[in-house]
Scaffold this motif. Structure first.
Motif, PDB file in Angstrom:
ATOM      1  N   SER A  13       0.821  -1.216   0.000  1.00 13.87           N
ATOM      2  CA  SER A  13       0.000   0.000   0.000  1.00 13.87           C
ATOM      3  C   SER A  13       0.857   1.268   0.000  1.00 13.87           C
ATOM      4  CB  SER A  13      -0.938  -0.010   1.206  1.00 13.87           C
ATOM      5  OG  SER A  13      -0.192  -0.026   2.406  1.00 13.87           O
ATOM      6  N   LYS A  14       1.847   1.313  -0.890  1.00 16.94           N
ATOM      7  CA  LYS A  14       2.672   2.523  -0.959  1.00 16.94           C
ATOM      8  C   LYS A  14       1.917   3.633  -1.692  1.00 16.94           C
ATOM      9  CE  LYS A  14       5.287   0.377  -4.639  1.00 16.94           C
ATOM     10  NZ  LYS A  14       6.572  -0.134  -5.025  1.00 16.94           N
ATOM     11  N   PRO A  15       2.218   4.895  -1.385  1.00 16.36           N
ATOM     12  CA  PRO A  15       1.477   5.997  -1.999  1.00 16.36           C
ATOM     13  C   PRO A  15       1.768   6.142  -3.485  1.00 16.36           C
ATOM     14  CG  PRO A  15       3.194   6.838  -0.539  1.00 16.36           C
ATOM     15  CD  PRO A  15       3.203   5.353  -0.413  1.00 16.36           C
ATOM     16  N   ASP A  16       0.748   6.577  -4.218  1.00 19.59           N
ATOM     17  CA  ASP A  16       0.936   6.916  -5.622  1.00 19.59           C
ATOM     18  C   ASP A  16       1.757   8.195  -5.715  1.00 19.59           C
ATOM     19  OD1 ASP A  16      -0.673   4.777  -6.482  1.00 19.59           O
ATOM     20  OD2 ASP A  16      -2.490   5.977  -6.251  1.00 19.59           O
ATOM     21  N   ALA A  17       2.272   8.473  -6.906  1.00 24.19           N
ATOM     22  CA  ALA A  17       3.017   9.712  -7.118  1.00 24.19           C
ATOM     23  C   ALA A  17       2.132  10.901  -6.771  1.00 24.19           C
ATOM     24  CB  ALA A  17       3.480   9.795  -8.568  1.00 24.19           C
ATOM     25  N   ARG A  18       2.731  11.899  -6.143  1.00 24.00           N
ATOM     26  CA  ARG A  18       1.987  13.078  -5.716  1.00 24.00           C
ATOM     27  C   ARG A  18       2.926  14.251  -5.535  1.00 24.00           C
ATOM     28  NH1 ARG A  18      -0.879  11.005  -0.829  1.00 24.00           N
ATOM     29  NH2 ARG A  18      -0.906   9.165  -2.096  1.00 24.00           N
ATOM     30  N   GLU A  19       2.356  15.398  -5.426  1.00 24.93           N
ATOM     31  CA  GLU A  19       3.122  16.607  -5.131  1.00 24.93           C
ATOM     32  C   GLU A  19       2.462  17.330  -3.979  1.00 24.93           C
ATOM     33  OE1 GLU A  19       1.459  19.995  -8.039  1.00 24.93           O
ATOM     34  OE2 GLU A  19       2.441  18.356  -9.106  1.00 24.93           O
TER      35      GLU A  19
END
Length: 81
Positions: A19-25
């Motif tokens: 459950s790692k985070p998706d790419a984001r800013e």
């Protein structure tokens, strides 16, 4: 990426976990202790987020948390304290 402040050297971290985070800013993070960092919110290019992750900086394992109660609205560009 991880910065070794003894050597002032960057290394690429390959985050593990189901459950790692998706790419984001514009997400923010805060250290919980010497091994764990909390990551909250951000913007994925489509929507603002209010998800929460814990990253173990020693093992590079990441886990999504599912807090209960009233969640803060999705946001990006915020600060944690």
């Amino acid at each position: 990426w991880k910065l070794d402040t003894n050597l002032w050297e960057w290394t690429l971290v390959h985050v593990r976990g189901a459950s790692k985070p998706d790419a984001r800013e514009k997400a923010d993070c805060i250290g919980l202790d010497a091994k764990r960092m909390l990551i909250f919110g951000g913007y994925d290019g489509i929507r603002w987020l209010n998800d929460v992750f814990i990253l173990n900086v020693e093992t590079a394992e990441c886990k999504q948390l599912k807090p209960t109660g009233s969640l803060p609205p999705p946001r990006s560009g915020h600060k944690l304290a």
